[in-house]
Design a protein around this motif. Structure first.
Motif, PDB file in Angstrom:
ATOM      1  N   SER A 175       0.733  -1.513  -0.161  1.00 14.84           N
ATOM      2  CA  SER A 175      -0.176   0.286  -0.664  1.00 14.84           C
ATOM      3  C   SER A 175       1.050   1.049   0.444  1.00 14.84           C
ATOM      4  O   SER A 175       0.703   2.019  -0.802  1.00 14.84           O
ATOM      5  CB  SER A 175      -0.700  -0.223   0.817  1.00 14.84           C
ATOM      6  N   MET A 176       2.017   1.526   1.353  1.00  7.33           N
ATOM      7  CA  MET A 176       3.388   2.538   1.049  1.00  7.33           C
ATOM      8  C   MET A 176       3.588   2.404  -0.892  1.00  7.33           C
ATOM      9  O   MET A 176       3.046   4.226  -0.895  1.00  7.33           O
ATOM     10  CB  MET A 176       3.978   1.599   2.570  1.00  7.33           C
ATOM     11  N   ILE A 177       4.034   1.323  -1.281  1.00  3.77           N
ATOM     12  CA  ILE A 177       4.670   1.562  -2.081  1.00  3.77           C
ATOM     13  C   ILE A 177       3.537   1.603  -3.622  1.00  3.77           C
ATOM     14  O   ILE A 177       4.453   2.952  -4.656  1.00  3.77           O
ATOM     15  CB  ILE A 177       5.864   0.086  -2.603  1.00  3.77           C
ATOM     16  N   ASN A 190       1.062   4.050  -2.926  1.00  6.26           N
ATOM     17  CA  ASN A 190       0.915   5.412  -2.863  1.00  6.26           C
ATOM     18  C   ASN A 190       1.877   6.361  -2.930  1.00  6.26           C
ATOM     19  O   ASN A 190       2.083   7.198  -3.238  1.00  6.26           O
ATOM     20  CB  ASN A 190       0.577   5.389  -1.090  1.00  6.26           C
ATOM     21  N   LEU A 191       2.960   5.794  -3.482  1.00  5.70           N
ATOM     22  CA  LEU A 191       4.406   5.857  -3.242  1.00  5.70           C
ATOM     23  C   LEU A 191       4.843   6.077  -4.697  1.00  5.70           C
ATOM     24  O   LEU A 191       6.578   6.792  -4.933  1.00  5.70           O
ATOM     25  CB  LEU A 191       5.682   6.035  -2.083  1.00  5.70           C
ATOM     26  N   ASN A 192       4.285   6.036  -5.262  1.00  2.00           N
ATOM     27  CA  ASN A 192       4.561   6.130  -6.821  1.00  2.00           C
ATOM     28  C   ASN A 192       6.103   5.396  -7.072  1.00  2.00           C
ATOM     29  O   ASN A 192       6.744   5.524  -8.059  1.00  2.00           O
ATOM     30  CB  ASN A 192       5.173   7.014  -7.233  1.00  2.00           C
ATOM     31  N   ASP A 193       5.920   4.002  -6.360  1.00  3.64           N
ATOM     32  CA  ASP A 193       6.224   2.717  -6.645  1.00  3.64           C
ATOM     33  C   ASP A 193       7.623   3.092  -6.261  1.00  3.64           C
ATOM     34  O   ASP A 193       8.685   1.855  -6.218  1.00  3.64           O
ATOM     35  CB  ASP A 193       6.851   2.247  -7.723  1.00  3.64           C
ATOM     36  N   SER A 194       7.520   4.105  -4.866  1.00  2.00           N
ATOM     37  CA  SER A 194       9.517   4.572  -4.516  1.00  2.00           C
ATOM     38  C   SER A 194       9.437   2.634  -3.349  1.00  2.00           C
ATOM     39  O   SER A 194       8.165   3.433  -2.971  1.00  2.00           O
ATOM     40  CB  SER A 194       9.887   5.737  -4.275  1.00  2.00           C
ATOM     41  N   GLN A 195      10.799   2.600  -3.035  1.00  4.50           N
ATOM     42  CA  GLN A 195      10.527   1.418  -2.221  1.00  4.50           C
ATOM     43  C   GLN A 195      11.517   2.311  -1.320  1.00  4.50           C
ATOM     44  O   GLN A 195      11.605   1.120  -0.391  1.00  4.50           O
ATOM     45  CB  GLN A 195      10.731  -0.200  -3.218  1.00  4.50           C
ATOM     46  N   ASP A 196      12.364   2.730  -1.576  1.00  2.54           N
ATOM     47  CA  ASP A 196      13.430   3.468  -0.876  1.00  2.54           C
ATOM     48  C   ASP A 196      12.923   4.118   1.337  1.00  2.54           C
ATOM     49  O   ASP A 196      11.916   5.189   0.966  1.00  2.54           O
ATOM     50  CB  ASP A 196      14.939   4.360  -1.243  1.00  2.54           C
ATOM     51  N   ILE A 197      12.813   3.364   2.051  1.00  2.00           N
ATOM     52  CA  ILE A 197      12.847   3.999   3.152  1.00  2.00           C
ATOM     53  C   ILE A 197      12.781   5.096   3.351  1.00  2.00           C
ATOM     54  O   ILE A 197      12.937   6.090   4.221  1.00  2.00           O
ATOM     55  CB  ILE A 197      12.606   2.871   4.328  1.00  2.00           C
ATOM     56  N   ARG A 198      14.555   5.623   3.065  1.00  2.00           N
ATOM     57  CA  ARG A 198      15.089   6.836   3.267  1.00  2.00           C
ATOM     58  C   ARG A 198      13.847   8.054   2.675  1.00  2.00           C
ATOM     59  O   ARG A 198      14.175   8.764   3.015  1.00  2.00           O
ATOM     60  CB  ARG A 198      16.542   7.376   2.847  1.00  2.00           C
ATOM     61  N   PHE A 199      13.082   7.435   1.530  1.00  2.00           N
ATOM     62  CA  PHE A 199      12.112   8.516   0.868  1.00  2.00           C
ATOM     63  C   PHE A 199      11.270   8.828   1.681  1.00  2.00           C
ATOM     64  O   PHE A 199      10.288   9.240   1.007  1.00  2.00           O
ATOM     65  CB  PHE A 199      12.086   8.236  -0.811  1.00  2.00           C
ATOM     66  N   MET A 200      10.663   7.567   3.183  1.00  2.00           N
ATOM     67  CA  MET A 200       9.332   7.614   3.462  1.00  2.00           C
ATOM     68  C   MET A 200       9.091   8.620   4.620  1.00  2.00           C
ATOM     69  O   MET A 200      11.148   8.986   4.924  1.00  2.00           O
ATOM     70  CB  MET A 200       9.305   6.343   3.855  1.00  2.00           C
ATOM     71  N   GLY A 201       8.376   8.976   5.469  1.00  2.00           N
ATOM     72  CA  GLY A 201       8.741   9.236   6.917  1.00  2.00           C
ATOM     73  C   GLY A 201       7.556  10.483   7.144  1.00  2.00           C
ATOM     74  O   GLY A 201       7.156  10.736   5.798  1.00  2.00           O
ATOM     75  N   SER A 202       6.558  10.083   8.536  1.00  2.00           N
ATOM     76  CA  SER A 202       5.545  11.110   8.466  1.00  2.00           C
ATOM     77  C   SER A 202       4.317  10.092   7.797  1.00  2.00           C
ATOM     78  O   SER A 202       2.987  11.133   7.444  1.00  2.00           O
ATOM     79  CB  SER A 202       5.268  11.980   8.232  1.00  2.00           C
TER      80      SER A 202
END
Length: 572
Positions: free
Chosen positions: A312-314, A316-328
Motif C-alpha cells: 500500500s505504501m509503495i 501510494n508513493l509512486n512505486d518507490s521502495q527506499d525507506i529513506r524517501f518515506m517519513g510521516s
C-alpha cells in the motif's frame, strides 16, 4: 474474476477450517489412495491425507490467498491482462494445495515443481532484466530441491511404495532411509532458503507485491518447513537435528543482521521472513514439530499483513521502495500505519498479538532445553535483531519529515487494499491465542528462573533501542556505514551470498555446460559422429567415382583385385 476468486477461496477456506478443527477435536484423519498404474511391483498411486494439520494449513493458505487476490484488484489496476495474473496466482495456490495434502513423494513432486515453475512466471512478471535474473536464480536454486526429491523417488523403489508415512515406525536404522532423509533436508533447505541457498529469497522481491505477500507468508518458502514437519520422526531417528539446528540459527542471525543495513522496504521484510524461517527450522530440529507448525501459521498471518501494508505504501508513493524517501506516513495513511505497526509488533513478539504466542513459547522451550552457549546466544541475539530492524523500519517510515516529492499527495482511499488489510488485521491480533487454544488445549508448563523468564522482554526492548540508535545517527561524517564500509558491505549483502550464488550458477554449471557442449556435442561428437561419417562417405564416393570415370578397365581390375583379397582373407 477477482471477486469470484475471492468468494470461492474464502468460502472454501471457512469450510476446510471448520472441518480441520472438527478432525482435531475428535483426533481423526482420512487417508485416500487410488492406483494409477503399476511399475515393477511399485504402484504409482495418487494419495491424499486429510488430517487436522493439512486442513488447517490449507485453510490458512486459501484465506490469505483470497484476501491477496481481492487486494490485487486495486494494486494491479494498471495491469492490462488482469485475468492472466489471477490465473497464475490460482495455479500457485493449487500447487501448494497438492503439496500440503500429499503423503506421497510423487504427488509432492507435482506440487513442488508446480510451485517452482509458477514462482518463476510470477518473479519475471514485470519482464525486465533484473526480474529475469531474479527469476533464474529462484528457479535454479529450487531445482536443487526438485533433483533431491527425484533421487528420493528413485531410491524408494526399493521399498515398493512412495508413501513415506508408512516408514516412520518399522525402518529404524536402514541406510536407505538415512540417505532419503538427508535428501529431504536438502530439498527443504533450498525451498525455505536456508544457508547457503538464501540469496534467492530477497531476489524474488522482483515479483509484484501481492505475490510477495502470498509467497512469503504461506506458500513457497514454507513448503520446505512443512515437508520437514511431516518427516520430523526421521530427523530424530537419524540424528540430523544438530546440523539443521546450526543452519537454522545461522540463517536467523545472518538475516537479522542484514535487515539492519538494508534500505529497500520489501527486502527488509523478505529478510525478516528468512529470519523467521530460520527460527522454524531450528525449533523443528530441536524436536518440536508442533511448535514449528504453530509458528508457521501465526507467521503467515502477520507477514501477509506486513507485505500488504508495504505494498500500500509503495503503491501510494509512486512505486518507490527506499525507506529513506518515506517519513510521516502516519499523517497521510493512518489505516495502513496502524496495520503496519500491529504486524511489526506481532513480528517482534509483542504480548497478546499473534506472534507472541508462538515466539515466546519457542524461546522459553529453548531456555528449558539442553542447548549450548552458541545456539542460545544466536536465538536471543537474533530476537533482538528482529526488534531492532522493526523499530528502524518504524523510525524511517512513520516518524520525522516526509522525504518524498513535495507536490505529491497520497492517502488510504483504496477500498480493495483497505479491505484486504483489515481482513488480516483481526487474525494478526486474535489468531495466535485462538490457535494456541486449539493446538495446545493442555498448556505447556514451563518453569524457568526469574532472569530467564524476563530475558525475552529484555532482549526485545534492548533490540528496539539499538534500532533507534542505528536509525537516528543521521547522514553525518560520523556515519557508521562510511567508517566501516567493508564490514557493512559484508553484513548488508547477506555475507556475500548473492554474489557467490550468481557467480557459482553463472560460471560453474552454465559455463561448464557451454564449453562441454561446444567441445563434445559440436566438436568431437560431430567429428566422430554425423558430420564425420558424412565426410567419410562423400570421400569414398568421390574416390570410387574417380576410378569409374577414368577407366572402366582399371575399375574392373581393381574390383577383381579387392574381391581376390577378400576371398583369400575369408579362406585364411
Amino acid at each position: 474474476m477477482c471477486s469470484l476468486s475471492f468468494f470461492s477461496l474464502f468460502l472454501s477456506s471457512t469450510f476446510i477450517f471448520v472441518l480441520g478443527v472438527y478432525y482435531l477435536m475428535i483426533d481423526y484423519s482420512v487417508f485416500i489412495e487410488w492406483e494409477l498404474f503399476n511399475l515393477n511391483g511399485s504402484m504409482v498411486v495418487m494419495t491424499l491425507i486429510l488430517d487436522w494439520m493439512s486442513l488447517i494449513f490449507m485453510s490458512f493458505v486459501m484465506y490469505i490467498s483470497s484476501l491477496v487476490i481481492y487486494y490485487s484488484e486495486d494494486y494491479m489496476s494498471g495491469e492490462k491482462n488482469m485475468n492472466r495474473f489471477i490465473i497464475i496466482v490460482l495455479m500457485f495456490i493449487l500447487s501448494m494445495g497438492f503439496l500440503i495434502i500429499s503423503p506421497n513423494l510423487i504427488s509432492i513432486l507435482l506440487g513442488w515443481d508446480g510451485l517452482g515453475l509458477v514462482s518463476y512466471c510470477l518473479v519475471i512478471y514485470y519482464q525486465n532484466v533484473k526480474s529475469y535474473g531474479a527469476g533464474m536464480l529462484t528457479a535454479l536454486s529450487n531445482r536443487i530441491g526438485d533433483v533431491s526429491i527425484l533421487i528420493c523417488i528413485a531410491w524408494m523403489l526399493n521399498f515398493g511404495s512412495w508413501n513415506y508415512i508408512y516408514y516412520y515406525n518399522f525402518i529404524s536404522s536402514s541406510f536407505e532411509m538415512s540417505v532419503i532423509t538427508m535428501l529431504i533436508i536438502l530439498a527443504a533447505m533450498t525451498s525455505s532458503a536456508q544457508i547457503p541457498f538464501s540469496s534467492w529469497l530477497p531476489a524474488a522481491m522482483a515479483a509484484p507485491t501481492p505475490v510477495s505477500a502470498l509467497v512469503h507468508s504461506s506458500t513457497l518458502v514454507t513448503a520446505g518447513v512443512y515437508l520437514l514437519i511431516r518427516f520430523s520422526p526421521m530427523l530424530v531417528t537419524y540424528n540430523y537435528g544438530w546440523f539443521l539446528l546450526l543452519v537454522g540459527c545461522l540463517t536467523m542471525f545472518m538475516a537479522g543482521l542484514g535487515a539492519n543495513f538494508e534500505f529497500d522496504l520489501k527486502k527488509i521484510i523478505a529478510l525478516s521472513t528468512l529470519s523467521q524461517l530460520g527460527l522454524m527450522m531450528s525449533i523443528l530440529a530441536m524436536g518440536y514439530p508442533g511448535l514449528a507448525f504453530f509458528h508457521l501459521l501465526t507467521h503467515a498471518l502477520f507477514k501477509a499483513l506486513l507485505f500488504m501494508c508495504a505494498g500500500s505504501m509503495i503503491h501510494n508513493l509512486n512505486d518507490s521502495q527506499d525507506i529513506r524517501f518515506m517519513g510521516s506516513i502516519v499523517n497521510f495513511m493512518p489505516l495502513t500505519s496502524v496495520c503496519f505497526n500491529v504486524s511489526s509488533l506481532s513480528l517482534c513478539g509483542m504480548p497478546f498479538l499473534a506472534g507472541f504466542y508462538s515466539k515466546d513459547l519457542i524461546l522459553e522451550m529453548v531456555c528449558l532445553s539442553w542447548v549450548n552457549c552458541l545456539i542460545f546466544f544466536l536465538y536471543f541475539f537474533s530476537t533482538g535483531l528482529t526488534a531492532s530492524y522493526s523499530f528502524r523500519l518504524f523510525y524511517y517510515s512513520m516518524s520525522g519529515d516526509n522525504n518524498f516529492y513535495s507536490s505529491f499527495s497520497f492517502d488510504d482511499k483504496g477500498y480493495y487494499i483497505s479491505f484486504g488489510m483489515i481482513g488480516l488485521l483481526f487474525v494478526a491480533v486474535f489468531g495466535g491465542s485462538f490457535l494456541s487454544w486449539l493446538i495446545f488445549p493442555i498448556p505447556y508448563m514451563i518453569s524457568l528462573p526469574y532472569y530467564l523468564k524476563f530475558l525475552t522482554i529484555f532482549v526485545v526492548v534492548l533490540g528496539s533501542y539499538l534500532g533507534y540508535l542505528i536509525s537516528s545517527v543521521g547522514f553525518s561524517d560520523e556515519l557508521f556505514s562510511l567508517k566501516m564500509l567493508s564490514s557493512v558491505s559484508f553484513i548488508g549483502s547477506m555475507w556475500f551470498m548473492p554474489f557467490l550464488s550468481t557467480n557459482l550458477i553463472s560460471y560453474l554449471p552454465l559455463k561448464f555446460g557451454y564449453y562441454s557442449s561446444k567441445s563434445l556435442d559440436y566438436g568431437w561428437g560431430e567429428l566422430f559422429g554425423g558430420q564425420g561419417l558424412y565426410s567419410l562417405f562423400i570421400y569414398m564416393l568421390d574416390y570410387i567415382q574417380f576410378w569409374y570415370d577414368s577407366n572402366f578397365k582399371l575399375y574392373l581390375l581393381s574390383f577383381i583385385f579387392w574381391m581376390f583379397i577378400l576371398v583369400m582373407l575369408f579362406f585364411l
